[in-house]
Design an enzyme around this catalytic site. Structure first.
Site, PDB file in Angstrom:
ATOM      1  N   ASP A 227      29.327  -9.912  20.499  1.00  0.00           N
ATOM      2  CA  ASP A 227      29.357  -9.554  19.139  1.00  0.00           C
ATOM      3  C   ASP A 227      30.771 -10.498  18.737  1.00  0.00           C
ATOM      4  OD1 ASP A 227      30.984  -7.899  16.960  1.00  0.00           O
ATOM      5  OD2 ASP A 227      31.425  -6.267  18.606  1.00  0.00           O
TER       6      ASP A 227
ATOM      7  N   LYS B  78      35.821  -8.993   8.278  1.00  0.00           N
ATOM      8  CA  LYS B  78      36.998 -10.050   8.916  1.00  0.00           C
ATOM      9  C   LYS B  78      36.945 -11.941   8.661  1.00  0.00           C
ATOM     10  CE  LYS B  78      37.543  -6.027  12.101  1.00  0.00           C
ATOM     11  NZ  LYS B  78      36.451  -5.233  12.586  1.00  0.00           N
TER      12      LYS B  78
ATOM     13  N   TRP C  68      36.509  -2.456  21.190  1.00  0.00           N
ATOM     14  CA  TRP C  68      34.218  -2.695  20.352  1.00  0.00           C
ATOM     15  C   TRP C  68      33.755  -2.157  21.426  1.00  0.00           C
ATOM     16  CZ3 TRP C  68      34.937  -0.505  16.128  1.00  0.00           C
ATOM     17  CH2 TRP C  68      35.537  -0.515  14.920  1.00  0.00           C
TER      18      TRP C  68
HETATM   19  C1  LIG Z   1      35.818  -3.960  13.591  1.00  0.00           C
HETATM   20  C2  LIG Z   1      34.903  -4.621  14.579  1.00  0.00           C
HETATM   21  C3  LIG Z   1      33.312  -3.655  14.866  1.00  0.00           C
HETATM   22  C4  LIG Z   1      33.450  -2.612  13.909  1.00  0.00           C
HETATM   23  O1  LIG Z   1      32.911  -2.874  11.966  1.00  0.00           O
HETATM   24  P1  LIG Z   1      32.494  -2.223  11.407  1.00  0.00           P
HETATM   25  O2  LIG Z   1      32.134  -3.284  10.766  1.00  0.00           O
HETATM   26  O3  LIG Z   1      33.014  -1.754  10.856  1.00  0.00           O
HETATM   27  O4  LIG Z   1      31.101  -1.031  12.057  1.00  0.00           O
HETATM   28  C5  LIG Z   1      33.407  -4.214  15.981  1.00  0.00           C
HETATM   29  N1  LIG Z   1      33.769  -4.942  16.554  1.00  0.00           N
HETATM   30  C6  LIG Z   1      34.735  -5.893  16.160  1.00  0.00           C
HETATM   31  C7  LIG Z   1      34.695  -6.744  16.894  1.00  0.00           C
HETATM   32  C8  LIG Z   1      35.262  -5.570  15.127  1.00  0.00           C
HETATM   33  O5  LIG Z   1      36.684  -6.898  14.985  1.00  0.00           O
END
Ligand SMILES: *Cc1c(COP(=O)(O)O)cnc(C)c1O
Length: 363
Positions: A174, A198, A104
């Site tokens: 993030d 998540k 990511w």
């Molecule tokens: C799942 C995830 C993403 C992507 O998320 P989307 O909402 O599907 O764009 C980005 N960064 C991390 C750390 C993730 O776990």
């Protein structure tokens, strides 16, 4: 509520608190006394506005977010944030630091390269992203427009257990896969973003927490919807927001408050991760943890097994016990158990018990 007992280890979208789902079921046909579901009312109605404000207030209270930070609910997932961040805060003659601790982080950096230069203060790619850097391993650029980090690496199962010191450079994180897994010091960050699906809600809503002085630096001339200013100036109501997503987010945050806030969420998360890591460590000939011990994630637990045959057998037997979503990401292989905020301790214990038994039987 479903009577079927499942242990939901999916990496995302992922398990939600049973009480948040139950509340949604109860309020489904009649939200806040409107006689309609939350999906059927105007986002300009006083009921929705109250909900929007309540979700923000709950998050502010639970995390302890100071008043000089805006909380935004936007769409497009964390992946759109990969692009919006450099679009708003990087220019062709500037450089941003991207600490690479997983897939990511790499995707975030790729977007930044479209808008300016990037440097990499640290990367663990050579060792398959199995660890988080120590502070003294970070080769930071004091002139960077910002530093980007991924607080939890969903695919590889590593997590930062400290907030790096980055001097006067704005720090951006993030937090998609460990948002609100415990209390953290928001003041160390200029901006935080997280796809909700998540750890704190359903897909379709993305949380952005942004400090006012950083917000003031947004590049001008952007497409309206892609400027953070638009969302900040309109309380996330410039256009139609993901109303049901925000509603579910509210239910999840209300649950967090009800059980005792983030201290209790953290206590539960440690307990869940511990039983599974203990099972890995108890059988070194069967399970090999992917992450170095001091970089282990409390949210995504990754391990490999001696051969594909055993792995297949493990997955088949786990599935028969209604333990779902344990397949590792294709970049790591093996297994991954996601133990997000809403996963009950019983599920982690059930998995650990199965892991102990499987290791003994197949020794
Ligand atoms: C799942 C995830 C993403 C992507 O998320 P989307 O909402 O599907 O764009 C980005 N960064 C991390 C750390 C993730 O776990």
């Amino acid at each position: 509520m479903s009577n079927k007992v499942v242990h939901n280890f999916y990496a995302g979208p992922a398990v939600l608190p049973a009480s948040a789902l139950k509340r949604a079921a109860e309020e489904f046909y009649d939200f806040a006394g409107t006689g309609m579901s939350v999906m059927e009312i105007s986002h300009r109605s006083k009921q929705f506005e109250a909900l929007n404000n309540e979700a923000q207030a709950l998050m502010r209270e639970l995390v302890d977010i100071p008043e000089n930070y805006k909380i935004l609910f936007v769409q497009g997932g964390a992946s759109l944030q990969f692009g919006m961040l450099p679009m708003n805060f990087l220019t062709k003659d500037q450089s941003a630091d991207y600490i690479l601790t997983g897939g990511w982080s790499e995707k975030a950096q790729k977007e930044a390269k479209l808008f300016g230069n990037t440097k990499v203060p640290f990367s663990s790619k050579e060792t398959k992203f199995n660890r988080i850097p120590k502070q003294n391993e970070l080769n930071l650029d004091p002139k960077a427009a910002y530093v980007h980090m991924t607080s939890n690496n969903t695919l590889f199962g590593t997590q930062w257990h400290y907030i790096p010191e980055v001097g006067n450079v704005p720090l951006v994180a993030d937090m998609s896969s460990d948002m609100m897994w415990k209390k953290f010091d928001v003041k160390k960050f200029a901006m935080i973003y997280a796809g909700a699906q998540k750890n704190i809600g359903p897909s379709g809503v993305t949380v952005v927490i942004i400090r006012d002085d950083f917000l003031a630096k947004c590049n001008p001339g952007l497409s309206t919807m892609l400027s953070y200013k638009t969302h900040a100036e309109n309380n996330s109501l410039y256009n139609t927001p993901p109303t049901f997503g925000i509603y579910m987010l509210r239910n999840v945050l209300a649950w967090q408050k009800e059980i005792g806030g983030l201290a209790e969420v953290e206590r539960r998360n440690h307990a869940k991760a511990k039983v599974i890591y203990d099972a890995i460590d108890a059988h070194p000939n069967m399970y090999k943890g992917h992450a170095e011990k001091d970089s282990r994630s409390t949210m995504n637990i990754t391990w490999t097994m001696p051969n594909e045959e055993l792995e297949k057998k493990f997955h088949k037997e786990a599935e028969a016990l209604n333990m779902l979503g344990l397949k590792g990401h294709r970049d790591v292989g093996g297994c991954r158990a996601s133990t997000y905020n809403a996963l009950p301790l019983e599920s982690a214990q059930a998995l650990a018990t199965f892991m102990h038994e499987f290791a003994k039987k197949n020794a």
